[in-house]
Design a protein around this motif. Structure first.
Motif, PDB file in Angstrom:
ATOM      1  N   PHE A   1       0.847  -1.187   0.000  1.00 48.10           N
ATOM      2  CA  PHE A   1       0.000   0.000   0.000  1.00 48.10           C
ATOM      3  C   PHE A   1       0.884   1.240   0.000  1.00 48.10           C
ATOM      4  O   PHE A   1       1.733   1.409   0.861  1.00 48.10           O
ATOM      5  N   ASN A   2       0.698   2.101  -1.001  1.00 42.66           N
ATOM      6  CA  ASN A   2       1.503   3.316  -1.149  1.00 42.66           C
ATOM      7  C   ASN A   2       0.690   4.589  -0.986  1.00 42.66           C
ATOM      8  O   ASN A   2       1.051   5.628  -1.524  1.00 42.66           O
ATOM      9  N   GLY A   3      -0.438   4.508  -0.274  1.00 40.43           N
ATOM     10  CA  GLY A   3      -1.234   5.690  -0.012  1.00 40.43           C
ATOM     11  C   GLY A   3      -2.316   5.972  -1.036  1.00 40.43           C
ATOM     12  O   GLY A   3      -3.061   6.931  -0.896  1.00 40.43           O
ATOM     13  N   ASP A   4      -2.433   5.152  -2.064  1.00 41.06           N
ATOM     14  CA  ASP A   4      -3.417   5.370  -3.128  1.00 41.06           C
ATOM     15  C   ASP A   4      -4.357   4.164  -3.167  1.00 41.06           C
ATOM     16  O   ASP A   4      -4.037   3.124  -3.737  1.00 41.06           O
ATOM     17  N   TRP A   5      -5.537   4.338  -2.551  1.00 40.73           N
ATOM     18  CA  TRP A   5      -6.470   3.215  -2.487  1.00 40.73           C
ATOM     19  C   TRP A   5      -6.986   2.798  -3.854  1.00 40.73           C
ATOM     20  O   TRP A   5      -7.189   1.608  -4.115  1.00 40.73           O
ATOM     21  N   ALA A   6      -7.213   3.735  -4.750  1.00 44.37           N
ATOM     22  CA  ALA A   6      -7.705   3.371  -6.081  1.00 44.37           C
ATOM     23  C   ALA A   6      -6.707   2.453  -6.784  1.00 44.37           C
ATOM     24  O   ALA A   6      -7.078   1.439  -7.378  1.00 44.37           O
ATOM     25  N   ARG A   7      -5.439   2.792  -6.696  1.00 49.10           N
ATOM     26  CA  ARG A   7      -4.394   1.949  -7.307  1.00 49.10           C
ATOM     27  C   ARG A   7      -4.311   0.599  -6.604  1.00 49.10           C
ATOM     28  O   ARG A   7      -4.158  -0.436  -7.253  1.00 49.10           O
ATOM     29  N   THR A   8      -4.422   0.614  -5.282  1.00 46.29           N
ATOM     30  CA  THR A   8      -4.350  -0.634  -4.519  1.00 46.29           C
ATOM     31  C   THR A   8      -5.484  -1.573  -4.912  1.00 46.29           C
ATOM     32  O   THR A   8      -5.271  -2.781  -5.103  1.00 46.29           O
ATOM     33  N   VAL A   9      -6.688  -1.059  -5.044  1.00 44.79           N
ATOM     34  CA  VAL A   9      -7.828  -1.887  -5.458  1.00 44.79           C
ATOM     35  C   VAL A   9      -7.544  -2.501  -6.829  1.00 44.79           C
ATOM     36  O   VAL A   9      -7.788  -3.696  -7.055  1.00 44.79           O
TER      37      VAL A   9
END
Length: 108
Positions: A90-98
């Motif tokens: 996880f790098n602080g970007d939930w959209a990317r993580t999803v």
């Protein structure tokens, strides 16, 4: 665990240990040696039974400093870094993580 030491938590199954062959993963001992040469401590965490992990580590000369749960510990082990075959960073970007999580399941 000693304060001021770097602890690295490593998953057991399919990370340190090849469950299909019942042998250490290729390069596992060299990785443990490299972490120890840096002065780091290595902790194994797993859903597997701590007694089995201890036995396999001893039989295969895998040098680890601790096995989480061996002395009744529960929850997530405190560590500076986690190595796991199923992790998503996880790098602080939930959209990317999803999207990264969904991509894991779209390939299989």
């Amino acid at each position: 665990m000693a304060r001021g030491k770097v602890w690295i938590a490593i998953d057991f199954d399919y990370t340190l240990w090849d469950t299909s062959t019942q042998q250490p993963m290729s390069g596992a001992q060299e990785a443990l040696d490299a972490f120890h040469e840096l002065g780091w401590r290595v902790m194994i965490h797993s859903a597997n039974k701590p007694a089995f992990i201890r036995k396999m580590c001893e039989e295969h000369h895998l040098s680890v400093d601790a096995i989480w749960g061996e002395h009744g510990e529960v929850g997530k082990p405190p560590a500076s870094c986690y190595v796991d075959d199923c992790g998503v960073r996880f790098n602080g970007d939930w959209a990317r993580t999803v999207q990264e999580v969904l991509a894991l399941f779209s390939n299989g």
